[in-house]
Design an enzyme around this catalytic site. Sequence first.
Site, mmCIF file in Angstrom:
data_model
loop_
_atom_site.group_PDB
_atom_site.id
_atom_site.type_symbol
_atom_site.label_atom_id
_atom_site.label_comp_id
_atom_site.label_asym_id
_atom_site.label_seq_id
_atom_site.Cartn_x
_atom_site.Cartn_y
_atom_site.Cartn_z
ATOM 1 N N CYS A 14 8.869 -0.608 -0.856
ATOM 2 C CA CYS A 14 8.203 -1.418 -0.839
ATOM 3 C C CYS A 14 6.777 -0.551 -1.129
ATOM 4 O O CYS A 14 6.168 0.434 -0.694
ATOM 5 C CB CYS A 14 8.342 -2.133 0.553
ATOM 6 S SG CYS A 14 7.354 -3.681 0.237
ATOM 7 N N PRO A 15 5.908 -1.664 -2.617
ATOM 8 C CA PRO A 15 6.857 -2.904 -2.699
ATOM 9 C C PRO A 15 7.001 -2.654 -4.033
ATOM 10 O O PRO A 15 7.115 -3.823 -5.008
ATOM 11 C CB PRO A 15 5.276 -4.115 -2.523
ATOM 12 C CG PRO A 15 4.262 -2.317 -2.891
ATOM 13 C CD PRO A 15 4.665 -1.118 -2.358
#
Length: 78
Positions: A14-15
């Site tokens: 993430c992200p």
Amino acid sequence: MTDTITIDTRGLSCPLPVLLAKKHLRAIAGGTLVHILATDPLAPEDFRDFCRVSGCVWIGSREAEDGALEITIRQAKG
């Protein structure tokens, strides 16, 4: 027949899976079914949030045969 694409984000945290998917989504037609392969355990939650703000439709997620996560969304029509 609906177009379908697969975006491989395995190994990204993430992200980055969402950012990579956003890049691909800019180039595909509305209504396209998108399968995202991911290894980040938070990816399904991230993509549900992404769908809420982007207009894409959350279809679901499941564990793929290789242990990765397969997340399915539909590109926003527009």
